[in-house]
Design a protein around this motif. Structure first.
Motif, PDB file in Angstrom:
ATOM      1  N   ALA A  49       0.830  -1.203   0.000  1.00  0.00           N
ATOM      2  CA  ALA A  49       0.000   0.000   0.000  1.00  0.00           C
ATOM      3  C   ALA A  49       0.864   1.252   0.000  1.00  0.00           C
ATOM      4  CB  ALA A  49      -0.922  -0.006   1.215  1.00  0.00           C
ATOM      5  N   ALA A  50       1.961   1.224   0.756  1.00  0.00           N
ATOM      6  CA  ALA A  50       2.865   2.381   0.796  1.00  0.00           C
ATOM      7  C   ALA A  50       3.461   2.651  -0.579  1.00  0.00           C
ATOM      8  CB  ALA A  50       3.977   2.138   1.809  1.00  0.00           C
ATOM      9  N   ASP A  51       3.818   1.592  -1.276  1.00  0.00           N
ATOM     10  CA  ASP A  51       4.452   1.730  -2.584  1.00  0.00           C
ATOM     11  C   ASP A  51       3.477   2.304  -3.614  1.00  0.00           C
ATOM     12  OD1 ASP A  51       6.518   1.218  -4.634  1.00  0.00           O
ATOM     13  OD2 ASP A  51       5.156  -0.360  -5.301  1.00  0.00           O
ATOM     14  N   THR A  95      15.833  14.080  -0.432  1.00  0.00           N
ATOM     15  CA  THR A  95      15.526  12.716  -0.013  1.00  0.00           C
ATOM     16  C   THR A  95      14.272  12.771   0.847  1.00  0.00           C
ATOM     17  OG1 THR A  95      17.859  12.064   0.012  1.00  0.00           O
ATOM     18  CG2 THR A  95      16.307  10.649   1.194  1.00  0.00           C
ATOM     19  N   LEU A  96      13.247  12.022   0.448  1.00  0.00           N
ATOM     20  CA  LEU A  96      11.982  11.959   1.178  1.00  0.00           C
ATOM     21  C   LEU A  96      11.632  10.501   1.432  1.00  0.00           C
ATOM     22  CD1 LEU A  96       9.970  14.519  -1.013  1.00  0.00           C
ATOM     23  CD2 LEU A  96      11.216  15.004   1.115  1.00  0.00           C
ATOM     24  N   GLY A  97      10.625  10.281   2.255  1.00  0.00           N
ATOM     25  CA  GLY A  97      10.178   8.922   2.527  1.00  0.00           C
ATOM     26  C   GLY A  97       8.672   8.796   2.466  1.00  0.00           C
ATOM     27  N   GLY A  98       8.200   7.777   1.758  1.00  0.00           N
ATOM     28  CA  GLY A  98       6.784   7.423   1.780  1.00  0.00           C
ATOM     29  C   GLY A  98       6.627   6.325   2.819  1.00  0.00           C
ATOM     30  N   ILE A  99       6.197   6.700   4.022  1.00  0.00           N
ATOM     31  CA  ILE A  99       6.251   5.798   5.167  1.00  0.00           C
ATOM     32  C   ILE A  99       4.859   5.598   5.753  1.00  0.00           C
ATOM     33  CG2 ILE A  99       7.476   5.259   7.304  1.00  0.00           C
ATOM     34  CD1 ILE A  99       9.440   7.468   6.709  1.00  0.00           C
ATOM     35  N   LEU A 104       6.685   3.352  11.561  1.00  0.00           N
ATOM     36  CA  LEU A 104       6.966   4.287  12.644  1.00  0.00           C
ATOM     37  C   LEU A 104       6.269   3.949  13.945  1.00  0.00           C
ATOM     38  CD1 LEU A 104       6.925   7.680  10.705  1.00  0.00           C
ATOM     39  CD2 LEU A 104       8.863   6.198  11.252  1.00  0.00           C
ATOM     40  N   ASN A 105       5.160   3.223  13.885  1.00  0.00           N
ATOM     41  CA  ASN A 105       4.430   2.887  15.104  1.00  0.00           C
ATOM     42  C   ASN A 105       4.502   1.413  15.473  1.00  0.00           C
ATOM     43  OD1 ASN A 105       3.698   5.545  15.323  1.00  0.00           O
ATOM     44  ND2 ASN A 105       1.652   5.276  14.464  1.00  0.00           N
ATOM     45  N   TYR A 106       4.527   0.531  14.491  1.00  0.00           N
ATOM     46  CA  TYR A 106       4.506  -0.899  14.757  1.00  0.00           C
ATOM     47  C   TYR A 106       5.930  -1.456  14.883  1.00  0.00           C
ATOM     48  CZ  TYR A 106      -0.464  -0.803  13.494  1.00  0.00           C
ATOM     49  OH  TYR A 106      -1.807  -0.538  13.439  1.00  0.00           O
ATOM     50  N   ALA A 107       6.691  -1.388  13.789  1.00  0.00           N
ATOM     51  CA  ALA A 107       8.028  -1.984  13.778  1.00  0.00           C
ATOM     52  C   ALA A 107       8.936  -1.365  14.835  1.00  0.00           C
ATOM     53  CB  ALA A 107       8.649  -1.828  12.390  1.00  0.00           C
ATOM     54  N   VAL A 108       8.842  -0.058  15.006  1.00  0.00           N
ATOM     55  CA  VAL A 108       9.696   0.622  15.986  1.00  0.00           C
ATOM     56  C   VAL A 108       9.372   0.169  17.403  1.00  0.00           C
ATOM     57  CG1 VAL A 108      10.155   2.863  17.020  1.00  0.00           C
ATOM     58  CG2 VAL A 108      10.189   2.627  14.550  1.00  0.00           C
ATOM     59  N   ASN A 109       8.098   0.013  17.712  1.00  0.00           N
ATOM     60  CA  ASN A 109       7.713  -0.429  19.054  1.00  0.00           C
ATOM     61  C   ASN A 109       8.135  -1.866  19.326  1.00  0.00           C
ATOM     62  OD1 ASN A 109       6.283   1.432  20.880  1.00  0.00           O
ATOM     63  ND2 ASN A 109       4.941   1.770  19.126  1.00  0.00           N
ATOM     64  N   THR A 256      -4.866   1.947   8.736  1.00  0.00           N
ATOM     65  CA  THR A 256      -3.530   2.513   8.878  1.00  0.00           C
ATOM     66  C   THR A 256      -3.414   3.707   7.936  1.00  0.00           C
ATOM     67  OG1 THR A 256      -2.703   0.889   7.274  1.00  0.00           O
ATOM     68  CG2 THR A 256      -2.429   0.360   9.606  1.00  0.00           C
ATOM     69  N   TRP A 257      -2.255   4.356   7.914  1.00  0.00           N
ATOM     70  CA  TRP A 257      -2.120   5.535   7.074  1.00  0.00           C
ATOM     71  C   TRP A 257      -0.740   5.604   6.427  1.00  0.00           C
ATOM     72  CZ3 TRP A 257       1.898   7.874   9.422  1.00  0.00           C
ATOM     73  CH2 TRP A 257       1.973   7.829  10.819  1.00  0.00           C
ATOM     74  N   LEU A 258      -0.674   6.406   5.382  1.00  0.00           N
ATOM     75  CA  LEU A 258       0.546   6.618   4.616  1.00  0.00           C
ATOM     76  C   LEU A 258       0.894   8.095   4.650  1.00  0.00           C
ATOM     77  CD1 LEU A 258       2.738   5.925   2.447  1.00  0.00           C
ATOM     78  CD2 LEU A 258       0.934   6.199   0.724  1.00  0.00           C
ATOM     79  N   GLY A 259       2.152   8.407   4.998  1.00  0.00           N
ATOM     80  CA  GLY A 259       2.566   9.795   5.085  1.00  0.00           C
ATOM     81  C   GLY A 259       3.848  10.070   4.314  1.00  0.00           C
ATOM     82  N   LEU A 260       4.076  11.336   4.029  1.00  0.00           N
ATOM     83  CA  LEU A 260       5.321  11.778   3.405  1.00  0.00           C
ATOM     84  C   LEU A 260       6.160  12.466   4.463  1.00  0.00           C
ATOM     85  CD1 LEU A 260       6.846  12.008   0.676  1.00  0.00           C
ATOM     86  CD2 LEU A 260       5.839  14.281   0.431  1.00  0.00           C
ATOM     87  N   TYR A 261       7.410  12.040   4.593  1.00  0.00           N
ATOM     88  CA  TYR A 261       8.320  12.570   5.606  1.00  0.00           C
ATOM     89  C   TYR A 261       9.632  12.997   4.957  1.00  0.00           C
ATOM     90  CZ  TYR A 261       5.297  10.338   9.116  1.00  0.00           C
ATOM     91  OH  TYR A 261       4.228   9.960   9.905  1.00  0.00           O
ATOM     92  N   ALA A 262      10.350  13.888   5.646  1.00  0.00           N
ATOM     93  CA  ALA A 262      11.681  14.315   5.232  1.00  0.00           C
ATOM     94  C   ALA A 262      12.622  14.163   6.423  1.00  0.00           C
ATOM     95  CB  ALA A 262      11.650  15.775   4.770  1.00  0.00           C
TER      96      ALA A 262
END
Length: 329
Positions: A49-51, A95-99, A104-109, A256-262
């Motif tokens: 979904a992120a891709d 450089t950006l990230g489609g995350i 950020l909430n599941y894998a990190v925890n 869940t959700w998809l965000g753009l981060y830098a």
């Protein structure tokens, strides 16, 4: 080493001069942004979904800006490998990230330790979409979600379910479902959602929760049976698939959700420009239709809103993981 009065005086005079000279250069670079292709790292598998969501949204952003976005998938460690690359990249807007929150909430925890801070090492740009989910089964397995619960109750831990990995949204969704319906299932983790979904369609594992964007083509082809939707109302993409409430089960909502981060430190003018461009892209009817056709709900946000969404989600999912006793693989 000692310095003469003349050397000290020259240094003091040159320091502010260099700052004055550097400031217009930085302003020019931001005003001229983007002056070269922008790399976008998606830390999950191709076809996720992120891709697909990132490619649709940034394809339109690039068209509107006259810019080139080079999207690269870098899966690994449930997204932590790619997220680390984004966090460590130069904070220059290139450089950006489609995350997704699965990283950020599941894998990190779930990780005992990470090389980056999910709450402080990124600049939120904008949410791009919410991701709808559905409970799916192999066609030769159960026909309804009630059949699934009855089977699980009759034979505790005999019914397997697939996920995209330990502590992934697929895993957490089934843990929440199991707790709500007082059933015990056996978890079969995969190294990614795409393969897990394919194996449910192929009959290797009978059931799983999947993002609609991943499962929809297999549902349409008749290779997967959609059992129920963890939402308040039926999706327009799956109008014949009931919600859990409609089949008499405990209310169950999951998305869940998809965000753009830098990277942290990316200049605010660049963040604001990208935020406005994402909102502009998501207002385009063709983009909205394309995303909704993939099971993604177009939903922009301010940078502050995405930051708050990340913080609150991190705390909530962390509690679920701890309460369920979910451990790293």
């Amino acid at each position: 080493m000692t310095f003469s009065h003349t050397q000290v005086r020259r240094a003091l005079l040159s320091a502010p001069l260099l700052a004055v000279l550097a400031a217009p250069a930085a302003v020019f670079a931001q005003a001229n942004y983007p002056a070269k292709p922008i790399q976008v790292i998606v830390p999950l598998q191709a076809g996720s979904a992120a891709d697909v969501g990132t490619r649709v949204v940034l394809g339109k952003v690039g068209e509107n800006m006259g810019a080139s976005f080079a999207i690269e998938n870098q899966p690994g460690a449930s997204g932590l490998v790619g997220a680390d690359r984004i966090a460590r990249a130069a904070p220059d807007g290139y450089t950006l990230g489609g995350i997704t929150d699965s990283v950020l909430n599941y894998a990190v925890n779930l990780a005992a330790k990470t090389s980056f801070d999910p709450l402080n090492d990124f600049e939120p740009v904008s949410r791009m979409a919410n991701i709808a989910w559905v409970l799916v089964a192999n066609n030769n397995a159960m026909k309804t979600v009630n059949d699934m619960v009855a089977q699980a109750q009759a034979q505790p831990r005999k019914l397997d379910y697939a996920s995209g990995g330990n502590g992934s949204p697929h895993h957490i969704a089934m843990e929440l479902f199991s707790a709500a319906n007082k059933v015990q299932l056996t978890h079969v983790p995969y190294k990614g959602a795409t393969q897990a979904t394919a194996d449910v369609a192929g009959g290797q594992v009978p059931v799983m929760f999947s993002a609609v964007s991943v499962a929809l083509p297999l549902i349409k082809d008749g290779k997967l049976r959609a059992l129920a939707q963890p939402a308040e109302r039926r999706s327009s993409l799956l109008p014949d698939v009931p919600t859990f409430t409609e089949v008499g089960m405990p209310a169950f909502s999951f998305s869940t959700w998809l965000g753009l981060y830098a990277p942290k430190g990316t200049p605010k003018p660049i963040i604001d420009r990208l935020n406005a461009e994402v909102a502009r892209a998501l207002s385009d009817p063709a983009v909205r239709d394309r995303l909704m056709g993939l099971g993604l709900d177009p939903l922009p946000s301010t940078p502050a809103q995405l930051g708050e969404l990340t913080r609150t989600g991190h705390a909530r999912i962390g509690k679920v993981i701890r309460d369920a006793g979910i451990k790293a693989e």
